[in-house]
Motif scaffolding. Structure first.
Motif, PDB file in Angstrom:
ATOM      1  N   VAL A   1      -0.513   4.885  13.679  1.00  0.00           N
ATOM      2  CA  VAL A   1      -1.035   4.764  12.318  1.00  0.00           C
ATOM      3  C   VAL A   1      -2.234   5.699  12.206  1.00  0.00           C
ATOM      4  O   VAL A   1      -3.216   5.552  12.950  1.00  0.00           O
ATOM      5  CB  VAL A   1      -1.450   3.319  11.992  1.00  0.00           C
ATOM      6  CG1 VAL A   1      -2.040   3.240  10.585  1.00  0.00           C
ATOM      7  CG2 VAL A   1      -0.251   2.379  12.121  1.00  0.00           C
ATOM      8  N   THR A   2      -2.156   6.678  11.290  1.00  0.00           N
ATOM      9  CA  THR A   2      -3.228   7.655  11.108  1.00  0.00           C
ATOM     10  C   THR A   2      -3.675   7.683   9.657  1.00  0.00           C
ATOM     11  O   THR A   2      -2.913   7.344   8.745  1.00  0.00           O
ATOM     12  CB  THR A   2      -2.763   9.062  11.533  1.00  0.00           C
ATOM     13  OG1 THR A   2      -1.618   9.427  10.754  1.00  0.00           O
ATOM     14  CG2 THR A   2      -2.399   9.102  13.008  1.00  0.00           C
ATOM     15  N   ASP A   3      -4.919   8.108   9.465  1.00  0.00           N
ATOM     16  CA  ASP A   3      -5.449   8.312   8.111  1.00  0.00           C
ATOM     17  C   ASP A   3      -6.333   9.552   8.133  1.00  0.00           C
ATOM     18  O   ASP A   3      -6.525  10.172   9.177  1.00  0.00           O
ATOM     19  CB  ASP A   3      -6.230   7.074   7.635  1.00  0.00           C
ATOM     20  CG  ASP A   3      -7.449   6.796   8.510  1.00  0.00           C
ATOM     21  OD1 ASP A   3      -8.396   7.596   8.481  1.00  0.00           O
ATOM     22  OD2 ASP A   3      -7.439   5.769   9.234  1.00  0.00           O
ATOM     23  N   ARG A   4      -6.884   9.906   6.972  1.00  0.00           N
ATOM     24  CA  ARG A   4      -7.703  11.108   6.839  1.00  0.00           C
ATOM     25  C   ARG A   4      -9.163  10.760   6.571  1.00  0.00           C
ATOM     26  O   ARG A   4      -9.889  11.565   5.997  1.00  0.00           O
ATOM     27  CB  ARG A   4      -7.177  11.971   5.681  1.00  0.00           C
ATOM     28  CG  ARG A   4      -5.782  12.489   5.894  1.00  0.00           C
ATOM     29  CD  ARG A   4      -5.725  13.466   7.038  1.00  0.00           C
ATOM     30  NE  ARG A   4      -4.395  14.043   7.190  1.00  0.00           N
ATOM     31  CZ  ARG A   4      -4.080  14.964   8.098  1.00  0.00           C
ATOM     32  NH1 ARG A   4      -5.000  15.385   8.927  1.00  0.00           N
ATOM     33  NH2 ARG A   4      -2.857  15.425   8.175  1.00  0.00           N
ATOM     34  N   GLY A   5      -9.584   9.595   7.021  1.00  0.00           N
ATOM     35  CA  GLY A   5     -10.957   9.172   6.783  1.00  0.00           C
ATOM     36  C   GLY A   5     -11.925   9.770   7.791  1.00  0.00           C
ATOM     37  O   GLY A   5     -11.621  10.746   8.496  1.00  0.00           O
ATOM     38  N   PRO A   6     -13.116   9.179   7.905  1.00  0.00           N
ATOM     39  CA  PRO A   6     -14.134   9.694   8.830  1.00  0.00           C
ATOM     40  C   PRO A   6     -13.842   9.414  10.298  1.00  0.00           C
ATOM     41  O   PRO A   6     -14.554   9.898  11.176  1.00  0.00           O
ATOM     42  CB  PRO A   6     -15.408   8.956   8.386  1.00  0.00           C
ATOM     43  CG  PRO A   6     -14.910   7.691   7.767  1.00  0.00           C
ATOM     44  CD  PRO A   6     -13.611   8.045   7.108  1.00  0.00           C
ATOM     45  N   GLY A   7     -12.810   8.646  10.589  1.00  0.00           N
ATOM     46  CA  GLY A   7     -12.482   8.337  11.979  1.00  0.00           C
ATOM     47  C   GLY A   7     -13.167   7.070  12.455  1.00  0.00           C
ATOM     48  O   GLY A   7     -13.975   6.456  11.751  1.00  0.00           O
ATOM     49  N   TYR A   8     -12.822   6.662  13.655  1.00  0.00           N
ATOM     50  CA  TYR A   8     -13.397   5.449  14.220  1.00  0.00           C
ATOM     51  C   TYR A   8     -14.835   5.711  14.673  1.00  0.00           C
ATOM     52  O   TYR A   8     -15.159   6.801  15.144  1.00  0.00           O
ATOM     53  CB  TYR A   8     -12.571   4.959  15.405  1.00  0.00           C
ATOM     54  CG  TYR A   8     -11.220   4.409  15.022  1.00  0.00           C
ATOM     55  CD1 TYR A   8     -11.107   3.278  14.234  1.00  0.00           C
ATOM     56  CD2 TYR A   8     -10.056   5.031  15.465  1.00  0.00           C
ATOM     57  CE1 TYR A   8      -9.867   2.769  13.888  1.00  0.00           C
ATOM     58  CE2 TYR A   8      -8.804   4.539  15.116  1.00  0.00           C
ATOM     59  CZ  TYR A   8      -8.720   3.406  14.329  1.00  0.00           C
ATOM     60  OH  TYR A   8      -7.504   2.916  13.969  1.00  0.00           O
TER      61      TYR A   8
ATOM     62  N   THR B   1       0.842  -1.196   0.000  1.00  0.00           N
ATOM     63  CA  THR B   1       0.000   0.000   0.000  1.00  0.00           C
ATOM     64  C   THR B   1       0.875   1.243   0.000  1.00  0.00           C
ATOM     65  O   THR B   1       2.079   1.188   0.321  1.00  0.00           O
ATOM     66  CB  THR B   1      -0.906   0.028   1.245  1.00  0.00           C
ATOM     67  OG1 THR B   1      -0.084   0.018   2.426  1.00  0.00           O
ATOM     68  CG2 THR B   1      -1.831  -1.178   1.261  1.00  0.00           C
ATOM     69  N   GLU B   2       0.266   2.348  -0.339  1.00  0.00           N
ATOM     70  CA  GLU B   2       0.971   3.623  -0.308  1.00  0.00           C
ATOM     71  C   GLU B   2       0.848   4.220   1.093  1.00  0.00           C
ATOM     72  O   GLU B   2      -0.020   5.030   1.389  1.00  0.00           O
ATOM     73  CB  GLU B   2       0.387   4.580  -1.355  1.00  0.00           C
ATOM     74  CG  GLU B   2       0.594   4.119  -2.791  1.00  0.00           C
ATOM     75  CD  GLU B   2       0.065   5.123  -3.796  1.00  0.00           C
ATOM     76  OE1 GLU B   2      -0.434   6.186  -3.337  1.00  0.00           O
ATOM     77  OE2 GLU B   2       0.151   4.854  -4.999  1.00  0.00           O
ATOM     78  N   THR B   3       1.753   3.780   1.944  1.00  0.00           N
ATOM     79  CA  THR B   3       1.766   4.231   3.329  1.00  0.00           C
ATOM     80  C   THR B   3       3.085   4.930   3.606  1.00  0.00           C
ATOM     81  O   THR B   3       4.162   4.382   3.330  1.00  0.00           O
ATOM     82  CB  THR B   3       1.592   3.048   4.304  1.00  0.00           C
ATOM     83  OG1 THR B   3       0.373   2.376   4.002  1.00  0.00           O
ATOM     84  CG2 THR B   3       1.573   3.521   5.746  1.00  0.00           C
ATOM     85  N   GLU B   4       2.998   6.144   4.146  1.00  0.00           N
ATOM     86  CA  GLU B   4       4.194   6.924   4.459  1.00  0.00           C
ATOM     87  C   GLU B   4       4.738   6.490   5.818  1.00  0.00           C
ATOM     88  O   GLU B   4       3.981   6.312   6.782  1.00  0.00           O
ATOM     89  CB  GLU B   4       3.865   8.416   4.484  1.00  0.00           C
ATOM     90  CG  GLU B   4       5.064   9.295   4.830  1.00  0.00           C
ATOM     91  CD  GLU B   4       4.698  10.765   4.963  1.00  0.00           C
ATOM     92  OE1 GLU B   4       5.560  11.563   5.363  1.00  0.00           O
ATOM     93  OE2 GLU B   4       3.517  11.106   4.666  1.00  0.00           O
ATOM     94  N   VAL B   5       6.059   6.327   5.896  1.00  0.00           N
ATOM     95  CA  VAL B   5       6.715   5.955   7.150  1.00  0.00           C
ATOM     96  C   VAL B   5       7.530   7.144   7.639  1.00  0.00           C
ATOM     97  O   VAL B   5       8.368   7.675   6.906  1.00  0.00           O
ATOM     98  CB  VAL B   5       7.619   4.723   6.972  1.00  0.00           C
ATOM     99  CG1 VAL B   5       8.313   4.381   8.289  1.00  0.00           C
ATOM    100  CG2 VAL B   5       6.814   3.529   6.470  1.00  0.00           C
TER     101      VAL B   5
ATOM    102  N   ARG C   1      -9.097   7.137   4.498  1.00  0.00           N
ATOM    103  CA  ARG C   1      -8.678   7.742   3.231  1.00  0.00           C
ATOM    104  C   ARG C   1      -7.213   8.130   3.334  1.00  0.00           C
ATOM    105  O   ARG C   1      -6.686   8.373   4.427  1.00  0.00           O
ATOM    106  CB  ARG C   1      -9.531   8.974   2.906  1.00  0.00           C
ATOM    107  CG  ARG C   1     -10.954   8.651   2.464  1.00  0.00           C
ATOM    108  CD  ARG C   1     -11.621   9.879   1.827  1.00  0.00           C
ATOM    109  NE  ARG C   1     -11.732  10.965   2.773  1.00  0.00           N
ATOM    110  CZ  ARG C   1     -12.781  11.187   3.563  1.00  0.00           C
ATOM    111  NH1 ARG C   1     -13.830  10.370   3.486  1.00  0.00           N
ATOM    112  NH2 ARG C   1     -12.811  12.211   4.376  1.00  0.00           N
ATOM    113  N   ALA C   2      -6.578   8.214   2.155  1.00  0.00           N
ATOM    114  CA  ALA C   2      -5.177   8.621   2.098  1.00  0.00           C
ATOM    115  C   ALA C   2      -5.067  10.104   2.498  1.00  0.00           C
ATOM    116  O   ALA C   2      -6.016  10.872   2.352  1.00  0.00           O
ATOM    117  CB  ALA C   2      -4.630   8.383   0.692  1.00  0.00           C
ATOM    118  N   PRO C   3      -3.896  10.510   2.995  1.00  0.00           N
ATOM    119  CA  PRO C   3      -2.687   9.691   3.178  1.00  0.00           C
ATOM    120  C   PRO C   3      -2.727   8.908   4.491  1.00  0.00           C
ATOM    121  O   PRO C   3      -3.225   9.394   5.499  1.00  0.00           O
ATOM    122  CB  PRO C   3      -1.580  10.748   3.208  1.00  0.00           C
ATOM    123  CG  PRO C   3      -2.240  11.952   3.796  1.00  0.00           C
ATOM    124  CD  PRO C   3      -3.654  11.948   3.281  1.00  0.00           C
ATOM    125  N   VAL C   4      -2.179   7.688   4.446  1.00  0.00           N
ATOM    126  CA  VAL C   4      -2.011   6.872   5.642  1.00  0.00           C
ATOM    127  C   VAL C   4      -0.550   6.987   6.072  1.00  0.00           C
ATOM    128  O   VAL C   4       0.351   6.772   5.262  1.00  0.00           O
ATOM    129  CB  VAL C   4      -2.392   5.408   5.370  1.00  0.00           C
ATOM    130  CG1 VAL C   4      -2.113   4.544   6.603  1.00  0.00           C
ATOM    131  CG2 VAL C   4      -3.851   5.301   4.968  1.00  0.00           C
TER     132      VAL C   4
END
Length: 400
Positions: free
Chosen positions: A325-332, A276-280, A311-314
């Motif tokens: 680990v974070t993302d830009r989606g709607p959240g939990y 996946t396109e995941t930034e470290v 949603r990206a970016p992860v």
């Protein structure tokens, strides 16, 4: 309550005895005053304990006698307690004084006896109460400790109160609570074990037909139907493996294989394996002693969940022993933040069977890490994994 009761009883006894003693002395002083009044009117000489307008006579009692009334009062005369009685005599105060020392000593002795007996009674009551209460509180503490152990996952914990094992002994409230807790723990353990066995049996039974389906799917001619069948077979195989893993985690039979790893490199390897396109981001890299396979499983599930439901970016961030680990989606969802991951529950129409985060939490517990879920400050979901601090063993040099 003992102190209050002793104080109340002591006060009542003191008031009753003091009132009786003063009343007896008052009646005696008034009787003497009657005799002295008769002698004064007859012109006879007064006794040594009587007189008219003595300087030591209390002023309030003098004023009462001058007004034409009779009264009594206790005060001090020559350093001794004295009962005074006074009445009118030709516009002056005719008085009688009686020694009140014996009565005052009686009241003082009574007060000392009340205080002494109260102290002894309170002390004895406190000792007996402390002994009895300590036994009860010790049993209550044991019951609470067992309840905490059961809550932490130790389903074999039991109170086993001695009173519950001997029917001839009297049963109190603590024994009733202990029996109820032990019964609840046994029932809960039985239900959980039955559920674990059912999950493990289903997963094992599914393996055989899935193996046949996989082989049959490979024999299908290429095309859209074959792709759909293979995709569903892979999903079923993944679900079966997840069920087996959860059954092992529930049984508590997992063991860790500790080794020393660089956390940053391990995180990068997990991201590459995920495809996946995941930034470290390496804020502060550390060397940790952990179970690599289980840690990779936790991070892989968190990354997969972020891409599937967010949603990206992860972004995967390594900051010491903390991996985020974070993302830009709607959240939990709210239920997950409040109660943790729920099996076979996903939000909306998203794909998946809701076991990824459950497995991540279980594997994190096996390696001694803490995994918590929250909403990211900038929006989206945030999973924070805190690894335990274990001293990393240093390699030994060659012996000389």
């Amino acid at each position: 309550m003992c102190c209050v009761l002793a104080t109340l009883l002591g006060t009542l006894v003191h008031a009753a005895v003091t009132s009786q003693t003063v009343e007896q002395s008052r009646e005696k002083a008034l009787a003497k005053l009657e005799e002295v009044t008769d002698a004064y009117r007859a012109g006879e000489p007064l006794p040594p304990y009587a007189g008219v307008d003595h300087a030591a006579l209390p002023s309030s009692l003098r004023a009462l006698a001058v007004k034409g009334e009779r009264g009594t009062m206790v005060s001090s005369y020559d350093g001794r307690p004295t009962m005074w009685a006074a009445g009118p005599a030709d516009g002056r105060a005719l008085f009688v004084r009686l020694d009140y020392t014996l009565s005052a000593r009686t009241i003082t002795g009574l007060d000392r006896a009340i205080v002494g007996s109260s102290v002894l009674a309170i002390g004895a009551t406190l000792l007996v109460g402390a002994f009895a209460v300590t036994r009860v509180t010790r049993r209550l503490h044991l019951t609470a400790q067992v309840a905490r152990r059961i809550s932490a996952g130790d389903l074999d914990a039991r109170v086993n109160d001695p009173r519950t094992r001997n029917p001839s002994r009297p049963q109190d409230e603590v024994a009733t609570v202990s029996v109820a807790l032990d019964s609840m723990a046994s029932s809960l353990q039985g239900k959980l074990l039955s559920e674990q066995r059912f999950t493990a049996d289903v997963a094992h039974e599914l393996r055989t037909p899935l193996t046949g389906l996989t082989a049959a799917a490979e024999l299908l001619p290429e095309g859209r139907p074959a792709e759909l069948v293979r995709d569903r077979v892979r999903a079923m195989r993944s679900l079966t493996e997840d069920l087996l893993e959860i059954s092992r985690l529930d049984a508590g039979s997992e063991t860790v294989d500790l080794d020393v790893h660089e956390l940053g490199r391990l995180a990068e390897r997990v991201v590459r394996a995920s495809g996946t396109e995941t930034e470290v981001r390496l804020v502060r890299d550390v060397t940790v002693e952990t179970d690599r396979r289980r840690l990779e499983r936790v991070l892989g599930n968190l990354i997969a969940n972020a891409h599937r439901h967010g949603r990206a970016p992860v972004v995967l961030t390594v900051d010491g022993l903390t991996v985020t680990v974070t993302d830009r989606g709607p959240g939990y969802p709210a239920y997950l933040l409040e109660h943790g991951p729920a099996r076979f529950r996903t939000e909306g129409g998203s794909k998946g069977h809701g076991l990824g985060l459950t497995i991540a939490v279980g594997q994190a517990a096996v390696i001694g890490a803490r995994l918590r879920f929250a909403q990211a400050p900038d929006g989206g979901a945030m999973a924070c994994l805190v690894l335990p601090h274990r001293p990393v063993p240093r390699p030994r040099g060659p012996l000389l």
